[in-house]
Write an enzyme that holds these catalytic residues in place. Structure first.
Site, PDB file in Angstrom:
ATOM      1  N   LYS A 226       0.862  -1.143   0.018  1.00  0.00           N
ATOM      2  CA  LYS A 226      -0.024   0.003   0.090  1.00  0.00           C
ATOM      3  C   LYS A 226       0.923   1.116   0.102  1.00  0.00           C
ATOM      4  O   LYS A 226       0.353   2.211  -0.356  1.00  0.00           O
ATOM      5  CB  LYS A 226      -0.881   0.027   1.159  1.00  0.00           C
TER       6      LYS A 226
ATOM      7  N   ALA B  84      -4.552  -9.812   7.355  1.00  0.00           N
ATOM      8  CA  ALA B  84      -4.199  -9.204   8.519  1.00  0.00           C
ATOM      9  C   ALA B  84      -5.165  -8.923   9.627  1.00  0.00           C
ATOM     10  O   ALA B  84      -4.830  -9.299  10.826  1.00  0.00           O
ATOM     11  CB  ALA B  84      -3.337  -7.963   8.364  1.00  0.00           C
TER      12      ALA B  84
ATOM     13  N   HIS C 258     -23.086  15.124   3.291  1.00  0.00           N
ATOM     14  CA  HIS C 258     -22.955  15.628   2.159  1.00  0.00           C
ATOM     15  C   HIS C 258     -22.018  16.696   1.747  1.00  0.00           C
ATOM     16  O   HIS C 258     -21.958  17.832   2.678  1.00  0.00           O
ATOM     17  CB  HIS C 258     -24.352  16.231   1.431  1.00  0.00           C
TER      18      HIS C 258
HETATM   19  C1  LIG Z   1       1.820  -9.009  -1.159  1.00  0.00           C
HETATM   20  C2  LIG Z   1       0.745  -9.106   0.233  1.00  0.00           C
HETATM   21  C3  LIG Z   1       0.017  -8.119   0.493  1.00  0.00           C
HETATM   22  C4  LIG Z   1      -0.804  -8.305   1.417  1.00  0.00           C
HETATM   23  N1  LIG Z   1      -1.870  -7.219   1.557  1.00  0.00           N
HETATM   24  C5  LIG Z   1      -2.841  -7.469   2.732  1.00  0.00           C
HETATM   25  C6  LIG Z   1      -3.966  -6.402   2.893  1.00  0.00           C
HETATM   26  O1  LIG Z   1      -3.607  -5.513   2.301  1.00  0.00           O
HETATM   27  N2  LIG Z   1      -4.676  -6.521   3.883  1.00  0.00           N
HETATM   28  C7  LIG Z   1      -4.926  -7.572   4.753  1.00  0.00           C
HETATM   29  O2  LIG Z   1      -5.648  -7.749   5.516  1.00  0.00           O
HETATM   30  N3  LIG Z   1      -3.748  -8.658   4.252  1.00  0.00           N
HETATM   31  C8  LIG Z   1      -2.833  -8.642   3.351  1.00  0.00           C
HETATM   32  N4  LIG Z   1      -1.892  -9.595   3.235  1.00  0.00           N
HETATM   33  C9  LIG Z   1      -2.036 -10.722   4.213  1.00  0.00           C
HETATM   34  C10 LIG Z   1      -1.403 -10.577   5.538  1.00  0.00           C
HETATM   35  O3  LIG Z   1      -0.090  -9.958   5.456  1.00  0.00           O
HETATM   36  C11 LIG Z   1      -1.375 -11.866   6.394  1.00  0.00           C
HETATM   37  O4  LIG Z   1      -2.750 -12.379   6.513  1.00  0.00           O
HETATM   38  C12 LIG Z   1      -0.916 -11.598   7.737  1.00  0.00           C
HETATM   39  O5  LIG Z   1       0.525 -10.934   8.031  1.00  0.00           O
HETATM   40  C13 LIG Z   1      -0.965 -12.899   8.465  1.00  0.00           C
HETATM   41  O6  LIG Z   1      -0.449 -12.662   9.940  1.00  0.00           O
HETATM   42  P1  LIG Z   1       0.139 -13.747  10.908  1.00  0.00           P
HETATM   43  O7  LIG Z   1       0.340 -13.088  11.844  1.00  0.00           O
HETATM   44  O8  LIG Z   1      -0.718 -14.902  10.806  1.00  0.00           O
HETATM   45  O9  LIG Z   1       1.426 -14.024  10.111  1.00  0.00           O
HETATM   46  P2  LIG Z   1       2.667 -13.318   9.535  1.00  0.00           P
HETATM   47  O10 LIG Z   1       2.460 -11.877   9.463  1.00  0.00           O
HETATM   48  O11 LIG Z   1       3.252 -14.149   8.303  1.00  0.00           O
HETATM   49  O12 LIG Z   1       3.633 -13.285  10.787  1.00  0.00           O
HETATM   50  C14 LIG Z   1       4.346 -14.628  10.982  1.00  0.00           C
HETATM   51  C15 LIG Z   1       5.637 -14.180  11.798  1.00  0.00           C
HETATM   52  O13 LIG Z   1       6.406 -15.263  12.063  1.00  0.00           O
HETATM   53  C16 LIG Z   1       7.544 -15.502  11.992  1.00  0.00           C
HETATM   54  N5  LIG Z   1       8.031 -16.757  12.348  1.00  0.00           N
HETATM   55  C17 LIG Z   1       7.607 -17.910  11.499  1.00  0.00           C
HETATM   56  N6  LIG Z   1       8.356 -19.272  11.995  1.00  0.00           N
HETATM   57  C18 LIG Z   1       8.797 -18.805  13.193  1.00  0.00           C
HETATM   58  C19 LIG Z   1       9.696 -19.461  14.101  1.00  0.00           C
HETATM   59  N7  LIG Z   1       9.737 -20.922  13.968  1.00  0.00           N
HETATM   60  N8  LIG Z   1      10.214 -18.797  15.058  1.00  0.00           N
HETATM   61  C20 LIG Z   1       9.944 -17.349  15.097  1.00  0.00           C
HETATM   62  N9  LIG Z   1       9.225 -16.609  14.386  1.00  0.00           N
HETATM   63  C21 LIG Z   1       8.832 -17.333  13.342  1.00  0.00           C
HETATM   64  C22 LIG Z   1       7.889 -15.112  10.798  1.00  0.00           C
HETATM   65  O14 LIG Z   1       9.042 -14.295  10.577  1.00  0.00           O
HETATM   66  C23 LIG Z   1       6.584 -13.809  10.789  1.00  0.00           C
HETATM   67  O15 LIG Z   1       7.435 -12.559  11.345  1.00  0.00           O
HETATM   68  C24 LIG Z   1      -0.699  -9.238   2.091  1.00  0.00           C
HETATM   69  C25 LIG Z   1       0.117 -10.323   2.092  1.00  0.00           C
HETATM   70  C26 LIG Z   1       1.035 -10.185   1.144  1.00  0.00           C
HETATM   71  C27 LIG Z   1       2.204 -11.190   0.802  1.00  0.00           C
END
Ligand SMILES: Cc1cc2nc3c(=O)[nH]c(=O)nc-3n(C[C@H](O)[C@H](O)[C@H](O)COP(=O)(O)OP(=O)(O)OC[C@H]3O[C@@H](n4cnc5c(N)ncnc54)[C@H](O)[C@@H]3O)c2cc1C
Length: 471
Positions: free
Chosen positions: A47, A322, A445
């Site tokens: 974004k 997210a 409006h």
């Molecule tokens: C290009 C792109 C654009 C996106 N745009 C949007 C958007 O506009 N709006 C939206 O809602 N969603 C968007 N998403 C999706 C969103 O980013 C994810 O759904 C969200 O980040 C998921 O959150 P999470 O906490 O499950 O995992 P993640 O954000 O993937 O976080 C997981 C974390 O765990 C860490 N990790 C993994 N394994 C280990 C381990 N064994 N030990 C320690 N740390 C570890 C990783 O390094 C990471 O930091 C987008 C995704 C991408 C790729």
């Protein structure tokens, strides 16, 4: 109560802060930067770059507003630098929130030893063992990269060569020079957003999509509007097209489609989806069940098959978004602290930050048809709205779907600020409001929100400003 969280993306970090606020002693383990995919290689960077291309587009169209700017140029390198600055400020913000809420951040890679113990391979080489009452898994997802696409930039989770021919969104967000041409495989959210961005940076884009329309799960009319804009911008879109073969050469990539047609480009962006990432967590050691697609199985309270271990976000089988991850993080934190909250997935907003933007909640019209749900729709074109004319963004429409009791069960918006406008209808779907109730609300409006009000009135054939032909 001692809680250990693995992964500091939106799911993990919001859970950590909520659990700390509720009185837990929280340790969160993160191997990279806090903020996860969303903040570092997902929502925020895409974004931030799209904000730059919006400024570019506005500047190029300034003369329509009586403003003349003859020297508009774009520099992707500086856009990337701005994006990185936005990210680092927000990363520091989360670190500060951890500090101020007493959350202990451990930098390293965590894995399960038993249902109470996490072993961390610290980034500085040492090993630390954390014993706690409850554990939350929030390690997110990674891009799907089948072998036939010859994507090999990421080995052991590290980007080895960001200059590869076949890239994913991760590398695309670090390119400082736009390619001359790019084949985007996958016309979903990421493919459409990044495809349009690189097109505006000067790349010749071809989007290849397997389904019959781009944004395949969204409303047909909405997808058509976006397609119309893509055509205007000379973005080629091939729907109902599968990739049969990919050859990587020094000069670029040659893609053969299932119908035998070949495409050539300097680069290929692979955006065909993401898959849960539980590699290295040692789930099998403690007996955590996963489904055939690799999601961790959880119950309604987000607890896994092992008591005391919870999982949220992209790791489980709920939409990979997210705001879903952070909501689940908060619910899991409350449940780990003794509550019995249920994950609320009734009204999940879906947003695409293309130009025009696309935003939807609840069911689409075609879904209502397929499921045999009796429904009515109301719609309103932005073209007929004062505010849309004022800002010069007239493409698109609002469509509201209600059931036979007038309860709003879905909405699809394509047009200016659609993603912000969606909040109002998301609330309505969440609370079970009727079109009459929400339509009775006085909308300011001139604003874009009046398009929602008119679409709500149109459900009952009472939109004052809708142009309809009654012959
Ligand atoms: C290009 C792109 C654009 C996106 N745009 C949007 C958007 O506009 N709006 C939206 O809602 N969603 C968007 N998403 C999706 C969103 O980013 C994810 O759904 C969200 O980040 C998921 O959150 P999470 O906490 O499950 O995992 P993640 O954000 O993937 O976080 C997981 C974390 O765990 C860490 N990790 C993994 N394994 C280990 C381990 N064994 N030990 C320690 N740390 C570890 C990783 O390094 C990471 O930091 C987008 C995704 C991408 C790729």
């Amino acid at each position: 109560m001692k809680i250990t969280i693995i992964g500091a993306g939106p799911g993990g970090y919001e859970a950590a802060i909520m659990a700390a606020k509720l009185g837990a002693e929280v340790t969160i383990v993160e191997k990279k930067e806090v903020g996860g995919t969303c903040l570092n290689i997902g929502c925020i960077p895409t974004k931030a770059l799209l904000a730059s291309s919006d400024v570019l587009t506005t500047s190029l169209e300034a003369d329509k507003f009586g403003v003349f700017n003859d020297h508009t140029t774009a520099d992707l390198k500086q856009m990337i630098e701005r994006k990185d600055k936005v990210i680092s400020g927000l990363v520091k913000g989360i670190e500060f929130l951890f500090e101020s809420n007493g959350v202990n951040l451990v930098r390293g890679t965590g894995k399960l030893i038993d249902s109470k113990t996490v072993e961390v391979q610290l980034n500085d080489g040492r090993v630390e063992t954390l014993v706690s009452d409850k554990i939350l898994l929030a390690t997110g997802s990674v891009p799907v990269c089948p072998e036939m696409f010859h994507y090999d930039a990421i080995k052991n989770d590290e980007i080895k060569d960001p200059g590869k021919r076949v890239i994913t969104s991760t590398e695309a967000l670090a390119l400082t020079t736009p390619p001359k041409s790019m084949i985007v495989v996958g016309g979903g959210v990421i493919g459409c957003e990044l495809g349009q961005f690189f097109s505006r940076m000067g790349a010749q884009i071809t989007i290849v999509e397997m389904a019959d329309q781009i944004l395949s799960s969204e409303d047909e009319d909405v997808a058509k509007q976006l397609l119309r804009q893509f055509k205007r911008e000379k973005i080629k879109v091939l729907t109902a097209s599968g990739v049969a073969d990919v050859k990587v050469q020094d000069s670029g990539v040659v893609v053969t489609l299932a119908n035998g047609k070949t495409l050539e480009a300097e680069m290929m962006l692979l955006s065909i989806g993401r898959t849960s990432y539980s590699k290295g967590l040692s789930l099998e050691t403690v007996g955590i069940k996963i489904d055939p697609q690799g999601h961790i199985e959880v119950d309604d309270n987000l607890e896994t098959s092992v008591k005391g271990i919870y999982a949220v976000g992209d790791l489980i089988n709920t939409p990979f978004l997210a705001h879903v991850a952070s909501k689940e993080g908060i619910i899991a934190a409350e449940n780990m602290m003794g509550k019995a909250k249920i994950g609320l997935h009734k009204a999940i907003p879906r947003c695409v930050y293309t130009d025009p933007q696309v935003a939807a909640v609840g069911i689409t019209e075609s879904e209502a048809q397929q499921r045999g749900i009796p429904y009515k729709t109301g719609s309103y074109d932005f073209r007929a709205l004062g505010k849309a004319q004022i800002i010069g963004k007239i493409q698109g429409q609002v469509k509201i779907i209600v059931d036979d009791k007038d309860v709003i069960i879905g909405a699809s918006i394509v047009g200016p600020e659609a993603t912000d406008l969606l909040a109002e209808v998301t609330m309505a779907v969440h609370l079970g409001l009727t079109a009459e109730m929400l339509g009775d609300v006085i909308h300011p409006h001139p604003t874009l929100s009046e398009a929602i009000m008119e679409a709500l009135h149109d459900v009952h054939g009472k939109s004052i400003n809708k142009v309809s032909l009654r012959i």
